[in-house]
Write a protein that holds these residues in place. Structure first.
Motif, PDB file in Angstrom:
ATOM      1  N   VAL A   1       0.836  -1.200   0.000  1.00 35.76           N
ATOM      2  CA  VAL A   1       0.000   0.000   0.000  1.00 35.76           C
ATOM      3  C   VAL A   1       0.875   1.255   0.000  1.00 35.76           C
ATOM      4  O   VAL A   1       0.654   2.201   0.767  1.00 35.76           O
ATOM      5  CB  VAL A   1      -0.987   0.009   1.199  1.00 35.76           C
ATOM      6  N   THR A   2       1.871   1.259  -0.888  1.00 41.75           N
ATOM      7  CA  THR A   2       2.742   2.431  -1.039  1.00 41.75           C
ATOM      8  C   THR A   2       2.728   2.967  -2.455  1.00 41.75           C
ATOM      9  O   THR A   2       3.120   4.110  -2.685  1.00 41.75           O
ATOM     10  CB  THR A   2       4.197   2.075  -0.656  1.00 41.75           C
ATOM     11  N   ARG A   3       2.293   2.159  -3.431  1.00 43.17           N
ATOM     12  CA  ARG A   3       2.246   2.566  -4.828  1.00 43.17           C
ATOM     13  C   ARG A   3       0.875   2.222  -5.397  1.00 43.17           C
ATOM     14  O   ARG A   3       0.264   1.230  -4.977  1.00 43.17           O
ATOM     15  CB  ARG A   3       3.336   1.857  -5.635  1.00 43.17           C
ATOM     16  N   LEU A   4       0.407   2.989  -6.322  1.00 40.28           N
ATOM     17  CA  LEU A   4      -0.908   2.718  -6.894  1.00 40.28           C
ATOM     18  C   LEU A   4      -0.983   3.163  -8.348  1.00 40.28           C
ATOM     19  O   LEU A   4      -0.229   4.019  -8.785  1.00 40.28           O
ATOM     20  CB  LEU A   4      -2.005   3.392  -6.078  1.00 40.28           C
ATOM     21  N   VAL A   5      -1.895   2.523  -9.075  1.00 42.23           N
ATOM     22  CA  VAL A   5      -2.126   2.814 -10.493  1.00 42.23           C
ATOM     23  C   VAL A   5      -3.618   3.039 -10.685  1.00 42.23           C
ATOM     24  O   VAL A   5      -4.444   2.224 -10.260  1.00 42.23           O
ATOM     25  CB  VAL A   5      -1.663   1.641 -11.384  1.00 42.23           C
ATOM     26  N   SER A   6      -3.964   4.149 -11.311  1.00 46.42           N
ATOM     27  CA  SER A   6      -5.371   4.425 -11.609  1.00 46.42           C
ATOM     28  C   SER A   6      -5.764   3.724 -12.900  1.00 46.42           C
ATOM     29  O   SER A   6      -5.088   3.859 -13.925  1.00 46.42           O
ATOM     30  CB  SER A   6      -5.606   5.927 -11.749  1.00 46.42           C
ATOM     31  N   LEU A   7      -6.865   2.964 -12.857  1.00 46.66           N
ATOM     32  CA  LEU A   7      -7.382   2.318 -14.063  1.00 46.66           C
ATOM     33  C   LEU A   7      -8.450   3.166 -14.749  1.00 46.66           C
ATOM     34  O   LEU A   7      -8.766   2.944 -15.911  1.00 46.66           O
ATOM     35  CB  LEU A   7      -7.952   0.933 -13.736  1.00 46.66           C
TER      36      LEU A   7
END
Length: 252
Positions: A197-203
């Motif tokens: 829960v440190t990196r994320l990608v928006s779809l």
């Protein structure tokens, strides 16, 4: 010379046992042996057919395109001539001679031959026809992962689910469904987050309660396994609002 009956020749091609006199005749008669060989070719084709050879029915729009391109008009079946009643006399068409069929394969062998050829030619020709007219046989996607989406504390009336589908090309799609409470203002955005829960990608944005969002080929779902749907305000900020509606981890 009296030749062996066609029915017996067909049985010979199928590997059945023949009467002694028929066997003796075949040993001496090249014509009958050629007939057995011809029947055997049909039998070989029929026995080589597998379920993979079964033609796939093209979509309905393919036949509509054929009809449109050829200018065909499909007649009302109720206006077509009916088959003659049993026992009625059907006259020959004027000028059409009546000929007796020459000695050859029995009718059931001909039917088997046509059926075997139809499977092979129909499968190949049907595929060419579908490709020529721009259609394709629909292949259902494969579900490779799915998870239930649990509500976050401020969204206890919400719930959802997510699944990952792959098509025949290997392209992946995340299918998200929500139910219950949804934001009154702003919009919903779907994210993939890494396990730490440190990196994320928006779809992308989820319109309504269900959506299909492509997953970039570069995203490793073993790492980015957390599916998150957030409530986003219309503030022009592209980052996560911190207000998650539902969340779940693929593969759990």
């Amino acid at each position: 010379m009296e030749h062996v009956e066609d029915d017996l020749l067909a049985l010979a091609a199928l590997g059945e046992t023949l009467p002694d006199d028929a066997v003796a005749h075949l040993e001496q008669c090249e014509v009958c042996r050629d007939e057995v060989a011809a029947f055997g070719a049909v039998v070989a084709v029929g026995r080589s057919v597998t379920p993979l050879d079964t033609p796939v029915a093209p979509p309905a729009h393919v036949w509509e395109n054929i009809q449109a391109e050829l200018g065909l008009v499909i007649a009302d079946p109720s206006t077509q001539p009916r088959d003659p009643e049993p026992g009625s006399v059907v006259p020959l068409r004027r000028g059409t001679p009546s000929r007796r069929a020459p000695r050859g394969r029995p009718s059931w062998i001909l039917a088997a031959s046509v059926a075997a050829a139809g499977i092979v030619v129909g499968g190949v020709g049907g595929g060419l026809l579908v490709n020529e007219l721009g259609g394709s046989a629909e292949v259902p996607p494969t579900v490779v992962a799915e998870v239930g989406l649990d509500p976050l504390p401020d969204w206890q009336a919400s719930s959802g689910s997510a699944r990952v589908e792959t098509d025949e090309t290997g392209a992946r799609t995340l299918v998200v469904s929500l139910s219950g409470q949804t934001p009154d203002e702003g919009f919903q955005e779907v994210w993939l987050i890494d396990r730490d829960v440190t990196r994320l990608v928006s779809l992308g944005v989820l319109e309504g309660t269900e959506g299909r969002l492509p997953i970039p080929a570069s995203v490793d779902l073993d790492d980015y396994a957390v599916v998150d749907v957030s409530a986003e305000p219309l503030d022009g900020d592209p980052t996560h609002s911190g207000d998650s509606i539902v969340r779940g981890i693929l593969g759990t």
